[in-house]
Design an enzyme around this catalytic site. Sequence first.
Site, short mmCIF file in Angstrom:
data_model
loop_
_atom_site.label_atom_id
_atom_site.label_comp_id
_atom_site.label_asym_id
_atom_site.label_seq_id
_atom_site.Cartn_x
_atom_site.Cartn_y
_atom_site.Cartn_z
N GLU A 61 0.83 -1.21 0.00
CA GLU A 61 0.00 0.00 0.00
C GLU A 61 0.87 1.26 0.00
O GLU A 61 0.49 2.28 -0.59
CB GLU A 61 -0.96 0.00 1.19
CG GLU A 61 -1.90 -1.22 1.27
CD GLU A 61 -2.73 -1.47 0.00
OE1 GLU A 61 -3.01 -0.49 -0.73
OE2 GLU A 61 -3.07 -2.64 -0.28
N GLU B 98 -0.79 -0.64 -9.81
CA GLU B 98 -0.39 -1.92 -9.25
C GLU B 98 1.11 -2.17 -9.48
O GLU B 98 1.75 -2.86 -8.69
CB GLU B 98 -1.26 -3.03 -9.86
CG GLU B 98 -1.42 -4.26 -9.01
CD GLU B 98 -2.08 -4.06 -7.65
OE1 GLU B 98 -2.71 -2.99 -7.41
OE2 GLU B 98 -1.94 -4.94 -6.81
N HIS C 22 1.45 2.20 -3.51
CA HIS C 22 0.30 2.93 -4.06
C HIS C 22 0.32 4.38 -3.57
O HIS C 22 0.05 5.32 -4.31
CB HIS C 22 -1.01 2.29 -3.60
CG HIS C 22 -1.40 1.05 -4.34
ND1 HIS C 22 -1.57 1.00 -5.70
CD2 HIS C 22 -1.69 -0.21 -3.90
CE1 HIS C 22 -1.94 -0.23 -6.06
NE2 HIS C 22 -2.02 -0.98 -4.99
#
Length: 491
Positions: free
Chosen positions: A261, A290, A264
């Site tokens: 995460e 991704e 991201h």
Amino acid sequence: MELVIRSPAVRQLVEEYRKIWALGYASALLGWDYETYMPPGAAEERGEAEAVLVSLRRSFYTSERFLSLLERAGREAETDLERGIVRVLRRDVHYYTSIPEELLQERERAVNRAKLAWRRAKKRSDFSIFAPHLERLVDIARRMAERLGYEKTPYNALLDLYEEGLTVDDVEGVFSVIVPPLRRLVRRDPPHPLEDLSYERNSMERLNREVLTRMGFDWNHMRLDESAHPFTEGIGLYDVRITTWYHGKDFRRSLLAAIHEFGHALYDAGSDPALWATPVQGGVSLGVHESQSRFWENVVARSRPFVRFLLPLLHEHLPETRKFGEDDVYAYFTLVRPSLIRVEADEVTYNLHIVLRYRIERSLIEGTLEPSEVPAAWNEEMENLLGVRPENDAEGCLQDIHWAMGSFGYFPTYTLGNVYAAQILRALERDVDVWSHVESGEFSPILSWLRERIHRWGAVYPPKSLMEKATGKPIDPSALVSYLKEKYGKG
Ligand code: MG
């Protein structure tokens, strides 16, 4: 390349867009809150409020004023930033003007019912509870594809919703290159003691926080919380939030999810300030997003140099791991074993889980497979690809929520992310001494490279052009094969 807006029409368009941006900002914060701290009894009321915000957004996109501004801006756009803004808004407008509001509402209602049915079906491991909902959602997706328009197959229209410009030819091209060598790399590693080792939750959180800090997490603009499933919410350019999970054992699940995460989050927070509150702020597509999460999670964190960096922090925060050294932790991070569940799959078998889903959902959309035939097709294909067969539908075709959300065409972006992450490594290695930096915990040269080549551009360029500029090729599946062979091949 300078990111500038010179055209008065584009400037006006961006000002008008600010309203859409603010509504999106509010929705994102509500969405984050829903998954983290909202009291459970507020769900229905929250759903109503969000539905109103969504329809307000739509009304801005389809207003006469907005459409005529967009048309003028389209004639004036010259710089890369101006053209990017017009391209992204044309895509949004095409979506909202091609698909009638009634169809979107029908989809919304069908998804709400399907999610409930899916949860029940999964709990009882009974596909028949979900089957009629799947049928309705496939029908809706096909009608949406007809409205959006496509070449060759309706599935192309759906792919493009998640990954601009991606086609079945691209996807077939990727799988035909990667599937045969990946199947040869599949091993059956025995259980590792670290998979069963317990940890104390608060110590785990301290480890996550320290590792993220050392990797460059910006606590002034980012948060780390806990949720049922890890996710990232980019609320604004200066407010990006991630979550992870804690299972009480098998520490890599919590740590690697946090690092995933984090990847991201860096992308969401990395747009050039000139892109702030414009339609091109943030990530360009699911596949490129991704690629960022998987680059940090798989390429960086599941490497031996990273394990060397991690080991002292691990031993400090989780004292129960002290009897395990570098070789143990690296072996534990790179276990390969066919499994039934996608989200628990390793780097080698992961993409085989995706090709299976791609084949099934494409056949559903093209009408060559009936929804009632999904469980049989799934089990057959699992056996073929991975040599394992689910004993029930809960651990088979009911495991993922995507189809219950009406998302067909989403799964291939996961594999595309893996391909892009490998391309990025190859390009990065040409410019930066990646592994010695990772080993010494100096992540900033890597982050600067990603910022300059990928993050700062937001959605200014379409995904394939961005990747071509950054890595030399639009989509290069051979990069993933060579990366995995080096890491997981024998000898
Ligand atoms: Mg992700």
